[in-house]
Design a protein around this motif. Structure first.
Motif, PDB file in Angstrom:
ATOM      1  N   LEU A 125      -2.701   2.608   7.856  1.00 36.17           N
ATOM      2  CA  LEU A 125      -3.065   2.428   6.453  1.00 36.17           C
ATOM      3  C   LEU A 125      -2.496   3.518   5.559  1.00 36.17           C
ATOM      4  O   LEU A 125      -2.138   3.258   4.402  1.00 36.17           O
ATOM      5  CB  LEU A 125      -4.589   2.384   6.304  1.00 36.17           C
ATOM      6  CG  LEU A 125      -5.276   1.084   6.733  1.00 36.17           C
ATOM      7  CD1 LEU A 125      -6.785   1.202   6.565  1.00 36.17           C
ATOM      8  CD2 LEU A 125      -4.731  -0.117   5.963  1.00 36.17           C
ATOM      9  N   ARG A 126      -2.378   4.737   6.078  1.00 38.10           N
ATOM     10  CA  ARG A 126      -1.862   5.814   5.214  1.00 38.10           C
ATOM     11  C   ARG A 126      -0.377   5.628   4.903  1.00 38.10           C
ATOM     12  O   ARG A 126       0.142   6.229   3.955  1.00 38.10           O
ATOM     13  CB  ARG A 126      -2.138   7.193   5.830  1.00 38.10           C
ATOM     14  CG  ARG A 126      -1.281   7.569   7.011  1.00 38.10           C
ATOM     15  CD  ARG A 126      -1.744   8.897   7.603  1.00 38.10           C
ATOM     16  NE  ARG A 126      -1.789   9.960   6.620  1.00 38.10           N
ATOM     17  CZ  ARG A 126      -0.820  10.852   6.419  1.00 38.10           C
ATOM     18  NH1 ARG A 126       0.290  10.782   7.116  1.00 38.10           N
ATOM     19  NH2 ARG A 126      -0.962  11.805   5.527  1.00 38.10           N
ATOM     20  N   HIS A 127       0.323   4.801   5.702  1.00 35.19           N
ATOM     21  CA  HIS A 127       1.705   4.448   5.376  1.00 35.19           C
ATOM     22  C   HIS A 127       1.761   3.257   4.423  1.00 35.19           C
ATOM     23  O   HIS A 127       2.619   3.206   3.536  1.00 35.19           O
ATOM     24  CB  HIS A 127       2.489   4.113   6.646  1.00 35.19           C
ATOM     25  CG  HIS A 127       2.824   5.302   7.487  1.00 35.19           C
ATOM     26  ND1 HIS A 127       3.681   6.303   7.063  1.00 35.19           N
ATOM     27  CD2 HIS A 127       2.431   5.655   8.733  1.00 35.19           C
ATOM     28  CE1 HIS A 127       3.801   7.217   8.010  1.00 35.19           C
ATOM     29  NE2 HIS A 127       3.042   6.855   9.034  1.00 35.19           N
ATOM     30  N   ILE A 128       0.851   2.300   4.597  1.00 34.60           N
ATOM     31  CA  ILE A 128       0.889   1.081   3.783  1.00 34.60           C
ATOM     32  C   ILE A 128       0.301   1.328   2.398  1.00 34.60           C
ATOM     33  O   ILE A 128       0.872   0.932   1.377  1.00 34.60           O
ATOM     34  CB  ILE A 128       0.142  -0.057   4.494  1.00 34.60           C
ATOM     35  CG1 ILE A 128       0.719  -0.288   5.897  1.00 34.60           C
ATOM     36  CG2 ILE A 128       0.249  -1.351   3.681  1.00 34.60           C
ATOM     37  CD1 ILE A 128      -0.101  -1.257   6.748  1.00 34.60           C
ATOM     38  N   PHE A 129      -0.856   1.990   2.357  1.00 32.87           N
ATOM     39  CA  PHE A 129      -1.527   2.326   1.092  1.00 32.87           C
ATOM     40  C   PHE A 129      -1.876   3.815   1.125  1.00 32.87           C
ATOM     41  O   PHE A 129      -3.024   4.198   1.413  1.00 32.87           O
ATOM     42  CB  PHE A 129      -2.781   1.474   0.899  1.00 32.87           C
ATOM     43  CG  PHE A 129      -2.505   0.004   0.783  1.00 32.87           C
ATOM     44  CD1 PHE A 129      -1.964  -0.524  -0.379  1.00 32.87           C
ATOM     45  CD2 PHE A 129      -2.762  -0.854   1.842  1.00 32.87           C
ATOM     46  CE1 PHE A 129      -1.692  -1.881  -0.490  1.00 32.87           C
ATOM     47  CE2 PHE A 129      -2.499  -2.210   1.749  1.00 32.87           C
ATOM     48  CZ  PHE A 129      -1.955  -2.721   0.579  1.00 32.87           C
ATOM     49  N   PRO A 130      -0.905   4.673   0.868  1.00 36.75           N
ATOM     50  CA  PRO A 130      -1.095   6.123   1.067  1.00 36.75           C
ATOM     51  C   PRO A 130      -2.163   6.756   0.193  1.00 36.75           C
ATOM     52  O   PRO A 130      -2.669   7.827   0.529  1.00 36.75           O
ATOM     53  CB  PRO A 130       0.294   6.709   0.754  1.00 36.75           C
ATOM     54  CG  PRO A 130       0.999   5.659  -0.047  1.00 36.75           C
ATOM     55  CD  PRO A 130       0.466   4.351   0.426  1.00 36.75           C
ATOM     56  N   GLN A 131      -2.539   6.124  -0.901  1.00 34.83           N
ATOM     57  CA  GLN A 131      -3.550   6.696  -1.792  1.00 34.83           C
ATOM     58  C   GLN A 131      -4.973   6.350  -1.365  1.00 34.83           C
ATOM     59  O   GLN A 131      -5.927   6.786  -2.018  1.00 34.83           O
ATOM     60  CB  GLN A 131      -3.314   6.224  -3.229  1.00 34.83           C
ATOM     61  CG  GLN A 131      -1.951   6.594  -3.795  1.00 34.83           C
ATOM     62  CD  GLN A 131      -1.678   8.084  -3.753  1.00 34.83           C
ATOM     63  OE1 GLN A 131      -2.549   8.885  -4.108  1.00 34.83           O
ATOM     64  NE2 GLN A 131      -0.489   8.477  -3.305  1.00 34.83           N
ATOM     65  N   ALA A 132      -5.114   5.580  -0.309  1.00 34.61           N
ATOM     66  CA  ALA A 132      -6.443   5.140   0.166  1.00 34.61           C
ATOM     67  C   ALA A 132      -7.239   4.509  -0.962  1.00 34.61           C
ATOM     68  O   ALA A 132      -8.455   4.713  -1.082  1.00 34.61           O
ATOM     69  CB  ALA A 132      -7.210   6.315   0.777  1.00 34.61           C
ATOM     70  N   ASP A 133      -6.546   3.705  -1.774  1.00 31.32           N
ATOM     71  CA  ASP A 133      -7.178   3.145  -2.970  1.00 31.32           C
ATOM     72  C   ASP A 133      -7.438   1.642  -2.871  1.00 31.32           C
ATOM     73  O   ASP A 133      -7.698   0.995  -3.887  1.00 31.32           O
ATOM     74  CB  ASP A 133      -6.331   3.464  -4.207  1.00 31.32           C
ATOM     75  CG  ASP A 133      -4.867   3.054  -4.037  1.00 31.32           C
ATOM     76  OD1 ASP A 133      -4.502   2.545  -2.955  1.00 31.32           O
ATOM     77  OD2 ASP A 133      -4.084   3.256  -4.985  1.00 31.32           O
ATOM     78  N   VAL A 134      -7.354   1.089  -1.670  1.00 29.75           N
ATOM     79  CA  VAL A 134      -7.748  -0.300  -1.438  1.00 29.75           C
ATOM     80  C   VAL A 134      -8.966  -0.275  -0.522  1.00 29.75           C
ATOM     81  O   VAL A 134      -8.922   0.314   0.561  1.00 29.75           O
ATOM     82  CB  VAL A 134      -6.613  -1.122  -0.794  1.00 29.75           C
ATOM     83  CG1 VAL A 134      -7.072  -2.550  -0.529  1.00 29.75           C
ATOM     84  CG2 VAL A 134      -5.375  -1.125  -1.689  1.00 29.75           C
ATOM     85  N   PRO A 135     -10.072  -0.883  -0.926  1.00 29.00           N
ATOM     86  CA  PRO A 135     -11.283  -0.868  -0.087  1.00 29.00           C
ATOM     87  C   PRO A 135     -11.032  -1.490   1.282  1.00 29.00           C
ATOM     88  O   PRO A 135     -10.204  -2.398   1.431  1.00 29.00           O
ATOM     89  CB  PRO A 135     -12.285  -1.698  -0.897  1.00 29.00           C
ATOM     90  CG  PRO A 135     -11.787  -1.645  -2.304  1.00 29.00           C
ATOM     91  CD  PRO A 135     -10.300  -1.581  -2.210  1.00 29.00           C
ATOM     92  N   VAL A 136     -11.776  -1.005   2.267  1.00 30.54           N
ATOM     93  CA  VAL A 136     -11.606  -1.443   3.649  1.00 30.54           C
ATOM     94  C   VAL A 136     -12.936  -1.947   4.198  1.00 30.54           C
ATOM     95  O   VAL A 136     -14.001  -1.392   3.900  1.00 30.54           O
ATOM     96  CB  VAL A 136     -11.086  -0.284   4.535  1.00 30.54           C
ATOM     97  CG1 VAL A 136     -11.030  -0.699   6.004  1.00 30.54           C
ATOM     98  CG2 VAL A 136      -9.712   0.174   4.059  1.00 30.54           C
ATOM     99  N   VAL A 137     -12.866  -3.009   4.991  1.00 24.45           N
ATOM    100  CA  VAL A 137     -13.979  -3.464   5.816  1.00 24.45           C
ATOM    101  C   VAL A 137     -13.498  -3.370   7.257  1.00 24.45           C
ATOM    102  O   VAL A 137     -12.504  -3.993   7.621  1.00 24.45           O
ATOM    103  CB  VAL A 137     -14.402  -4.904   5.465  1.00 24.45           C
ATOM    104  CG1 VAL A 137     -15.488  -5.386   6.418  1.00 24.45           C
ATOM    105  CG2 VAL A 137     -14.874  -4.988   4.018  1.00 24.45           C
ATOM    106  N   ALA A 138     -14.170  -2.559   8.069  1.00 28.33           N
ATOM    107  CA  ALA A 138     -13.731  -2.296   9.437  1.00 28.33           C
ATOM    108  C   ALA A 138     -14.349  -3.301  10.405  1.00 28.33           C
ATOM    109  O   ALA A 138     -15.557  -3.571  10.332  1.00 28.33           O
ATOM    110  CB  ALA A 138     -14.108  -0.873   9.840  1.00 28.33           C
ATOM    111  N   LEU A 139     -13.526  -3.830  11.306  1.00 26.37           N
ATOM    112  CA  LEU A 139     -14.009  -4.797  12.288  1.00 26.37           C
ATOM    113  C   LEU A 139     -13.710  -4.330  13.709  1.00 26.37           C
ATOM    114  O   LEU A 139     -12.662  -3.727  13.972  1.00 26.37           O
ATOM    115  CB  LEU A 139     -13.372  -6.171  12.067  1.00 26.37           C
ATOM    116  CG  LEU A 139     -14.122  -7.122  11.112  1.00 26.37           C
ATOM    117  CD1 LEU A 139     -14.057  -6.600   9.688  1.00 26.37           C
ATOM    118  CD2 LEU A 139     -13.562  -8.532  11.197  1.00 26.37           C
TER     119      LEU A 139
END
Length: 264
Positions: A116-130
């Protein structure tokens, strides 16, 4: 409509490396039809018998590995959760008859944040972990992904994070190029033909049909393979598959990106 994705998270060092695979990950966000509202993400490093759905106001970063450079342990990926999407995920699974639970305490493991830090490096898209359950059959895993496909219509990106070939017994740590063993290439070629042809019945029998399956996916270590099945199931309504990238580390650790469904 968002596609669903499978991405390999490789070794934790991938978080700080610059190579053809990390560059491909960094291009993924621009290839999506729009910015996702949220990411619903299966990680191979969260195993549970019931399907678990994780949400928090802000996820802590779990450094679930040892013996790596200090730089890795200093990385933080403070993604926000999305309570509404988490609850909708739980309901979709319940409607499909899947035993499910909600977790509000577990952070993001390296199966989540390394890619995720490569795809969205700003961590600005909410995540739901499964979580994943390697004890289920491929058919059951596929059905879980299929149950979540309505989320794609709401701009939710469904991602499976693992590895199509992941077996420590066959890693050559001295191999630093992107070359691969012949058996690894043969397994990936079979997988490409099976996925692009959407041959779910054959995928369900991969242990007997795929060449060198016993090397690629160890019997007691299939947790890295099953996120691929969840991601594929999430695009059952379109049944289109495309391998966007393939490279290797250590002779057999595969770095693949699969897109399921169309990006529209």
């Amino acid at each position: 409509m968002m596609p669903s994705l499978f991405v390999a998270h490789g070794a934790p060092l991938l978080a700080i490396e610059n190579n053809s695979y990390t560059q491909a990950l960094q291009q993924l966000s621009s290839q999506l039809p729009r910015r996702p509202r949220a990411i619903v993400m299966f990680s191979a490093h969260w195993e549970a018998f019931d399907q678990m759905v994780g949400t928090m106001e802000t996820f802590p970063t779990i450094h679930d590995f040892g013996g790596f450079p200090q730089e890795l342990y200093e990385i933080q990926y403070p993604a926000k959760g999305d309570e509404a999407i988490a609850q909708e995920t739980v309901q979709l699974l319940r409607d499909a008859g899947v035993p499910v639970g909600l977790n509000t305490t577990r952070g993001l493991d390296h199966g989540h944040w390394v890619v995720l830090r490569h795809i969205f490096p700003q961590a600005d898209v909410p995540v739901v972990a499964l979580s994943v359950n390697p004890n289920l059959t491929v058919v059951q895993q596929y059905a879980i992904g299929k149950a979540l496909s309505p989320l794609r219509q709401k701009d939710v990106l469904i991602v499976g994070s693992g590895g199509t070939i992941h077996n420590f017994s066959y890693l050559n740590m001295r191999e630093t190029s992107e070359g691969a063993f012949d058996w690894a290439l043969q397994f990936e070629e079979w997988l490409q033909q099976t996925l692009t042809g959407w041959k779910v019945d054959e995928l369900a029998r991969y242990r007997e049909l795929a060449p060198h399956a016993e090397k690629a996916v160890p019997v007691y270590g299939s947790e890295h393979f099953v996120p691929l099945v969840y991601a594929m199931g999430a695009a059952d309504d379109e049944r289109a598959a495309q391998r966007l990238h393939m490279s290797f580390r250590y002779g057999s650790l595969s770095h693949t990106i699969w897109q399921f469904g169309h990006a529209e």
